[in-house]
Structures are given as structure tokens and as C-alpha cells.
Scaffold this motif. Structure first.
Motif, PDB file in Angstrom:
ATOM      1  N   ILE A 322       0.830  -1.205   0.000  1.00  0.00           N
ATOM      2  CA  ILE A 322       0.000   0.000   0.000  1.00  0.00           C
ATOM      3  C   ILE A 322       0.865   1.255   0.000  1.00  0.00           C
ATOM      4  CG2 ILE A 322      -0.269   0.216   2.523  1.00  0.00           C
ATOM      5  CD1 ILE A 322      -2.980   0.844  -0.177  1.00  0.00           C
ATOM      6  N   ASP A 323       2.007   1.206   0.706  1.00  0.00           N
ATOM      7  CA  ASP A 323       2.945   2.336   0.674  1.00  0.00           C
ATOM      8  C   ASP A 323       3.500   2.542  -0.730  1.00  0.00           C
ATOM      9  OD1 ASP A 323       2.611   2.831   3.342  1.00  0.00           O
ATOM     10  OD2 ASP A 323       4.521   1.975   3.972  1.00  0.00           O
ATOM     11  N   PHE A 324       3.802   1.421  -1.402  1.00  0.00           N
ATOM     12  CA  PHE A 324       4.385   1.518  -2.744  1.00  0.00           C
ATOM     13  C   PHE A 324       3.405   2.148  -3.728  1.00  0.00           C
ATOM     14  CE2 PHE A 324       5.441  -0.023  -6.984  1.00  0.00           C
ATOM     15  CZ  PHE A 324       6.782   0.334  -7.061  1.00  0.00           C
ATOM     16  N   LEU A 325       2.123   1.843  -3.593  1.00  0.00           N
ATOM     17  CA  LEU A 325       1.132   2.436  -4.496  1.00  0.00           C
ATOM     18  C   LEU A 325       1.150   3.957  -4.410  1.00  0.00           C
ATOM     19  CD1 LEU A 325      -1.985   0.097  -4.096  1.00  0.00           C
ATOM     20  CD2 LEU A 325      -0.538   0.369  -6.116  1.00  0.00           C
ATOM     21  N   LEU A 326       1.186   4.470  -3.181  1.00  0.00           N
ATOM     22  CA  LEU A 326       1.215   5.926  -3.008  1.00  0.00           C
ATOM     23  C   LEU A 326       2.552   6.492  -3.464  1.00  0.00           C
ATOM     24  CD1 LEU A 326      -0.172   8.496  -1.975  1.00  0.00           C
ATOM     25  CD2 LEU A 326       0.782   8.010   0.281  1.00  0.00           C
ATOM     26  N   LEU A 327       3.620   5.804  -3.114  1.00  0.00           N
ATOM     27  CA  LEU A 327       4.960   6.274  -3.473  1.00  0.00           C
ATOM     28  C   LEU A 327       5.148   6.285  -4.985  1.00  0.00           C
ATOM     29  CD1 LEU A 327       7.516   7.257  -2.098  1.00  0.00           C
ATOM     30  CD2 LEU A 327       8.330   4.899  -2.044  1.00  0.00           C
ATOM     31  N   PHE A 328       4.611   5.297  -5.665  1.00  0.00           N
ATOM     32  CA  PHE A 328       4.723   5.241  -7.124  1.00  0.00           C
ATOM     33  C   PHE A 328       4.041   6.429  -7.783  1.00  0.00           C
ATOM     34  CE2 PHE A 328       2.933   4.070 -11.245  1.00  0.00           C
ATOM     35  CZ  PHE A 328       4.095   3.762 -11.950  1.00  0.00           C
ATOM     36  N   LYS A 329       2.847   6.762  -7.304  1.00  0.00           N
ATOM     37  CA  LYS A 329       2.136   7.909  -7.860  1.00  0.00           C
ATOM     38  C   LYS A 329       2.919   9.201  -7.625  1.00  0.00           C
ATOM     39  CE  LYS A 329      -2.591   6.123  -7.613  1.00  0.00           C
ATOM     40  NZ  LYS A 329      -2.902   6.327  -9.042  1.00  0.00           N
ATOM     41  N   SER A 330       3.480   9.332  -6.424  1.00  0.00           N
ATOM     42  CA  SER A 330       4.245  10.524  -6.095  1.00  0.00           C
ATOM     43  C   SER A 330       5.521  10.590  -6.939  1.00  0.00           C
ATOM     44  CB  SER A 330       4.598  10.519  -4.605  1.00  0.00           C
ATOM     45  OG  SER A 330       5.235  11.712  -4.224  1.00  0.00           O
ATOM     46  N   ALA A 331       6.249   9.474  -7.032  1.00  0.00           N
ATOM     47  CA  ALA A 331       7.489   9.442  -7.806  1.00  0.00           C
ATOM     48  C   ALA A 331       7.232   9.731  -9.275  1.00  0.00           C
ATOM     49  CB  ALA A 331       8.166   8.082  -7.646  1.00  0.00           C
ATOM     50  N   ARG A 332       6.131   9.245  -9.800  1.00  0.00           N
ATOM     51  CA  ARG A 332       5.802   9.498 -11.208  1.00  0.00           C
ATOM     52  C   ARG A 332       5.502  10.962 -11.443  1.00  0.00           C
ATOM     53  NH1 ARG A 332       0.929   6.109 -13.667  1.00  0.00           N
ATOM     54  NH2 ARG A 332      -0.128   7.295 -12.031  1.00  0.00           N
ATOM     55  N   PHE A 333       4.785  11.600 -10.533  1.00  0.00           N
ATOM     56  CA  PHE A 333       4.495  13.026 -10.668  1.00  0.00           C
ATOM     57  C   PHE A 333       5.781  13.851 -10.639  1.00  0.00           C
ATOM     58  CE2 PHE A 333       3.863  17.051  -8.268  1.00  0.00           C
ATOM     59  CZ  PHE A 333       3.216  17.766  -9.274  1.00  0.00           C
ATOM     60  N   PHE A 334       6.710  13.479  -9.757  1.00  0.00           N
ATOM     61  CA  PHE A 334       7.960  14.220  -9.617  1.00  0.00           C
ATOM     62  C   PHE A 334       9.021  13.798 -10.642  1.00  0.00           C
ATOM     63  CE2 PHE A 334       6.066  15.084  -5.484  1.00  0.00           C
ATOM     64  CZ  PHE A 334       6.432  16.409  -5.260  1.00  0.00           C
ATOM     65  N   GLY A 335       8.709  12.789 -11.450  1.00  0.00           N
ATOM     66  CA  GLY A 335       9.668  12.311 -12.436  1.00  0.00           C
ATOM     67  C   GLY A 335      10.865  11.628 -11.806  1.00  0.00           C
ATOM     68  N   GLN A 336      10.651  10.936 -10.680  1.00  0.00           N
ATOM     69  CA  GLN A 336      11.755  10.305  -9.957  1.00  0.00           C
ATOM     70  C   GLN A 336      11.520   8.805  -9.753  1.00  0.00           C
ATOM     71  OE1 GLN A 336      11.778  13.138  -6.574  1.00  0.00           O
ATOM     72  NE2 GLN A 336      13.688  13.983  -7.399  1.00  0.00           N
ATOM     73  N   GLU A 337      10.863   8.175 -10.727  1.00  0.00           N
ATOM     74  CA  GLU A 337      10.571   6.744 -10.626  1.00  0.00           C
ATOM     75  C   GLU A 337      11.831   5.899 -10.526  1.00  0.00           C
ATOM     76  OE1 GLU A 337       9.468   8.831 -13.069  1.00  0.00           O
ATOM     77  OE2 GLU A 337       7.617   8.060 -13.983  1.00  0.00           O
ATOM     78  N   ARG A 338      12.941   6.386 -11.091  1.00  0.00           N
ATOM     79  CA  ARG A 338      14.171   5.592 -11.111  1.00  0.00           C
ATOM     80  C   ARG A 338      14.678   5.269  -9.710  1.00  0.00           C
ATOM     81  NH1 ARG A 338      14.892  10.767 -12.316  1.00  0.00           N
ATOM     82  NH2 ARG A 338      16.594  12.015 -11.391  1.00  0.00           N
TER      83      ARG A 338
END
Length: 375
Positions: A322-338
Motif C-alpha cells: 500500500i505504501d508503494f502504491l502511493l509512493l509510485f504515484k508521487s514518484a511518477r508526478f515528480f519524475g523520480q521513478e528511477r
């Protein structure tokens, strides 16, 4: 015991799950070509920031916003290095007539709140924008704010912040931490429960600051110039508080260089949580601490044969997912998925770090900018 574990885990999943859903409910601001009109007074308190100021000043020089429409007030909080000289040299070199440096006047236990208050008293324009001396500003930063102001009835703008470098695991750990906070910030706005913001990227009108009596009521707390102002504004009129969801509004800052500095920063952040007046913010903090405390205790309970290894694995896996789901959305918005590749190992350390900081903040003060602050 299994029932307690189930209830805590379920409550946590429902909380973070609501942020995941709320994240997408906050619309991305759609910019359109238009003549900018809003005038801004940018407030930047600083103390001994000679190392960071060059990058900030470089980003200021690159702002595309018309110079006659903004001023920058640097507030010197008793710097002992050459910070003031660096700013003065920059002003002379680029002939910035709209930048001034003023001395802070200590009145309360919060130097930063004193600095912001003084700057607002001197500000020429109604819209106040706050950021920090260790930040870098995006080129169209003020353009995005201008658009939000012209197209909405907002009186306070909360905008995104992240770290600019994450080369080592220690830096990536901090980056993932701030991305999770940003995810909760955006998600909170999405579910109609704003409870977080960051003073490194915050704007509000001088009128709302004064109508809320500024920082009155929390000047005995060194930090919290952002959160407490948000709480007051939300209580007065939540519809006037807007999250600016746009990649051109992202301010970047630097992570802490070592664990001692990180601990001091996080204890400073955590110390103000006991003074929150927002019930949802308190509930969120409590559930996050409760879930992390559970994960810290579960290995011991397994060793004592109170629970099975399967129970421990289930609780950890559910939280991670569940943490990863939120973190993924945040990282994608900030362009920091890597940087998500460091998530698994970070998730192993984080519960212990969170619990350690939380309990340390209850009993100890902290040092910040070479000053000691009591709890």
C-alpha cells in the motif's frame, strides 16, 4: 494478538489507500498562455547558507517572470559566514533592483517565524511566497502561481517539494521519505482533508496572514511556520486553500549530508506534531507511528513464538504494497521513478527510523543551524 495486528494493519491500509485515491482527485493545473499580472513578495529567511545560496541565486536569475512584478526579501538570521556578501555580489553583478537583505529581529522562540513576520511587514505586494535558502526554483515557478491565482479564488497555495540529488542509498532513503510525505500531502487535499504542506514552497496573501494573526499561538515552537498556518487557513476557509499540482511548480532542495543532521531535522519536524490542532493530521500521525511500531515489535513477537512467521510476513507485505502504491504515484508526478529501486531496502529500515525519531522527539530537544531548541 492476531486481532490487534489485523485492526492496526487494516486501519493503516484504509488511511494510505484513501491517499492513493485522493492523489488522482487533485487535478493537474492546466496552464494557458496569458499575460501574467500577479505581484509577489518572495520571502527567504537564511542563516549561514553560503554553501547553498549560489544555486538558489542562479535559479532566481533564470526565473522567466517579469522582474517588475516581484521582489525578493532575504532575511538574515544572524549569519556568521559570508552569506550576505554572496547575495550582495549577486545583486551587483546582475543588477537586481528588486532584491533586498534585511536583518531578522528575534522576538519569539522561533527565529524563522520572526523572519517571515518581519518580511511580511516590509513586503510591497499582497501575495507572499516563502521558500528556503537551500532550494532551487523552477523557471516558470511564479507563472504557475499566477495562473492559479487568476483562475481560482485561492488565498493560499501549497506547492510540491522534493530533493534534487539521490546518488547514495542514504540520499535515496531521504528522497523516498519526502516523496511519501508529498504523496500524503496531495492525497490529503484529494480527500478534502489538507493537513500537510512545506514552507519551502508556500504562498498566501498578506490579508489572510494578518486575519489569522500570523503565527500567534505557536511562536513557542521553533518550527511549523508552514503547518500551523495551513491549519489556521483550513479552519477559516478550506475552499481558499489550493494544492498547485504542476511539474513547473516543483521546488527542489538538498538532503541531509549525514545521519546526525537527518536526525536533527526529523526530530525538529516531529517535535511540532504534538501541537497539531488538525484532528485528521493527528490521526494520520498516530496510525503511521502505530503501524511502524507494530512492524518493529513483530520480529520480537515471532522470536518469542507469540506469532507465526507468516503473520509477520503478511503484515510487512501489506504495508509495503500500500505504501508503494502511493509512493509510485508521487514518484511518477515528480519524475523520480528511477529511485524506486531502493524502496524495498528502505522499507526495511524505515519503521525503526520512524519509531526512533518519534520517541526521541518526545523527550529531547534538537540542534538546528548551530542553535539548541528545547522540546
Amino acid at each position: 494478538m492476531l486481532i490487534i495486528i489485523f485492526i492496526i494493519t487494516l486501519s493503516y491500509v484504509l488511511l494510505i489507500g484513501s491517499f492513493v485515491i485522493g492523489f488522482d482527485k487533485v487535478p493537474v493545473l492546466q496552464l494557458k498562455d496569458a499575460v501574467v499580472t500577479t505581484k509577489f513578495s518572495i520571502v527567504i529567511p537564511f542563516r549561514n547558507e553560503a554553501e547553498n545560496l549560489p544555486q538558489l541565486l542562479k535559479s532566481i536569475a533564470q526565473l522567466e517572470y517579469p522582474m517588475p512584478l516581484f521582489e525578493i526579501l532575504f532575511v538574515d538570521d544572524e549569519s556568521t559566514d559570508n552569506s550576505v556578501a554572496i547575495i550582495s555580489d549577486f545583486v551587483r553583478q546582475f543588477k537586481f533592483v528588486n532584491i533586498s537583505v534585511v536583518k531578522n529581529k528575534r522576538i519569539t522562540n522561533s527565529p524563522k517565524k520572526d523572519a517571515i513576520t518581519k518580511a511580511i511587514d516590509l513586503a510591497k505586494y499582497d501575495w507572499i511566497v516563502t521558500t528556503d535558502a537551500d532550494c532551487e526554483l523552477p523557471v516558470y515557478w511564479l507563472d504557475v502561481f499566477d495562473h492559479a491565482i487568476r483562475t481560482t479564488d485561492a488565498k493560499m497555495l501549497v506547492a510540491p517539494v522534493t530533493f534534487n540529488l539521490a546518488n547514495s542509498f542514504f540520499e535515496r532513503f531521504q528522497l523516498l521519505d519526502i516523496l511519501s510525505l508529498q504523496g500524503a500531502t496531495i492525497g490529503g487535499f484529494g480527500v478534502g482533508k489538507p493537513f500537510l504542506c512545506n514552507g519551502a514552497n508556500l504562498a498566501y496573501t498578506k490579508d489572510i496572514f494578518r486575519s489569522l494573526n500570523g503565527f500567534d499561538g505557536n511562536t513557542d515552537i521553533a518550527s511549523g511556520d508552514d503547518i500551523f498556518m495551513l491549519e489556521k487557513a483550513v479552519k477559516r476557509d478550506q475552499s481558499a486553500v489550493l494544492y498547485v499540482k504542476h511539474d513547473q511548480a516543483i521546488v527542489t532542495t538538498t538532503s541531509q549530508p549525514n545521519f546526525k543532521a537527518l536526525k536533527s531535522q526529523r526530530v525538529r519536524w516531529a517535535a511540532k506534531t504534538t501541537h497539531y490542532k488538525n484532528a485528521f493530521g493527528k490521526l494520520t500521525g498516530f496510525l503511521v507511528l502505530l503501524m511502524n511500531s507494530l512492524l518493529v515489535c513483530l520480529p520480537l513477537l515471532w522470536l518469542l513464538q507469540v506469532i507465526s512467521l507468516k503473520t509477520l510476513a503478511y503484515a510487512f507485505t501489506v504495508k509495503c504494497l500500500i505504501d508503494f502504491l502511493l509512493l509510485f504515484k508521487s514518484a511518477r508526478f515528480f519524475g523520480q521513478e528511477r529511485y524506486l529501486s531502493s524502496y524495498f531496502f528502505s522499507s526495511l529500515f524505515y519503521p525503526f527510523f520512524n519509531v526512533y525519531i518519534a520517541f526521541t522527539s518526545l523527550f529531547k530537544g534538537y540542534r538546528w543551524k548551530d542553535r539548541a531548541f528545547m522540546k
